[in-house]
Design an enzyme around this catalytic site. Structure first.
Site, PDB file in Angstrom:
ATOM      1  N   TYR A  23       0.791  -1.237   0.000  1.00 17.43           N
ATOM      2  CA  TYR A  23       0.000   0.000   0.000  1.00 17.43           C
ATOM      3  C   TYR A  23       0.825   1.290   0.000  1.00 17.43           C
ATOM      4  CZ  TYR A  23      -3.586  -3.429   1.215  1.00 17.43           C
ATOM      5  OH  TYR A  23      -4.424  -4.514   1.204  1.00 17.43           O
ATOM      6  N   HIS A 100      -6.759   0.953  -7.003  1.00 20.43           N
ATOM      7  CA  HIS A 100      -6.200   0.122  -5.932  1.00 20.43           C
ATOM      8  C   HIS A 100      -4.721   0.442  -5.800  1.00 20.43           C
ATOM      9  CE1 HIS A 100      -9.869  -2.016  -5.576  1.00 20.43           C
ATOM     10  NE2 HIS A 100      -9.905  -2.126  -6.885  1.00 20.43           N
TER      11      HIS A 100
HETATM   12  C1  DQA Z   1      -7.122  -2.275  -1.901  1.00 18.66           C
HETATM   13  C2  DQA Z   1      -7.093  -3.754  -2.281  1.00 18.66           C
HETATM   14  C3  DQA Z   1      -8.155  -4.525  -1.526  1.00 18.66           C
HETATM   15  O1  DQA Z   1      -8.096  -5.905  -1.877  1.00 18.66           O
HETATM   16  C4  DQA Z   1      -7.926  -4.406  -0.037  1.00 18.66           C
HETATM   17  O2  DQA Z   1      -8.943  -5.078   0.672  1.00 18.66           O
HETATM   18  C5  DQA Z   1      -7.760  -3.009   0.423  1.00 18.66           C
HETATM   19  C6  DQA Z   1      -7.048  -2.055  -0.407  1.00 18.66           C
HETATM   20  C7  DQA Z   1      -5.942  -1.502  -2.531  1.00 18.66           C
HETATM   21  O3  DQA Z   1      -5.986  -0.288  -2.532  1.00 18.66           O
HETATM   22  O4  DQA Z   1      -4.975  -2.131  -2.977  1.00 18.66           O
HETATM   23  O5  DQA Z   1      -8.133  -2.662   1.542  1.00 18.66           O
HETATM   24  O6  DQA Z   1      -8.318  -1.694  -2.396  1.00 18.66           O
END
Ligand code: DQA
Length: 147
Positions: A23, A100
């Site tokens: 992230y 994402h």
């Molecule tokens: C997310 C990817 C999702 O699978 C995960 O549950 C998240 C963050 C991302 O930004 O990569 O909380 O949306």
């Protein structure tokens, strides 16, 4: 000035404390600043909202969509199972881009499926915070092509 909605789903309030390999290191406030300054230079203002609750996200979207121009949304894990969020996005009638931070296609099998993506004009995945700027570019180019 036209308004864009920036929507963050569950757990994204913990940005900066979550697994940085997936992230990145930016906080949600950092990401919001990044998007707001990119949007401002293109003549848009940004209204942001984060919630850990599906219904709160839907309520906010229903309230803010009228009069707004488009949506950037990271639905978090709701991506993978929330038909309610899919319908709410569609019902706004606004172009939406899904973002994402992580590359959802190279993680667990269940993250590969997005039920919200069919309500969006595009999905940007795996570029950490820079994906939001890409989403902004895509959204603005769509809005400019319409006008
Ligand atoms: C997310 C990817 C999702 O699978 C995960 O549950 C998240 C963050 C991302 O930004 O990569 O909380 O949306």
């Amino acid at each position: 000035m036209s308004t864009l909605l920036l929507i963050h789903g569950p757990n994204l309030n913990l940005q900066g404390k979550r697994d940085s390999a997936h992230y990145g290191t930016k906080t949600l406030a950092d990401i919001e600043k990044l998007v707001a300054s990119g949007a401002k230079s293109a003549g848009f203002e940004v209204k942001s909202f984060q919630s850990n609750h599906e219904g709160a996200l839907i309520d906010w979207m229903q309230k803010e969509a009228p009069g707004s121009a488009g949506i950037i949304v990271n639905p978090g894990a709701l991506t993978h199972y929330s038909y309610a969020l899919h319908d709410a996005l569609l019902d706004t009638g606004l172009p939406a881009v899904e973002v994402h931070l992580s590359d959802t296609n190279s993680r667990e099998e269940w993250r590969r499926r997005s039920v919200t993506a069919p309500a969006c004009i595009g999905v940007i995945s795996g570029k950490k915070e820079m994906g939001y700027l890409e989403a902004l570019k895509l959204l603005i180019s769509k809005l400019e092509a319409r006008s």
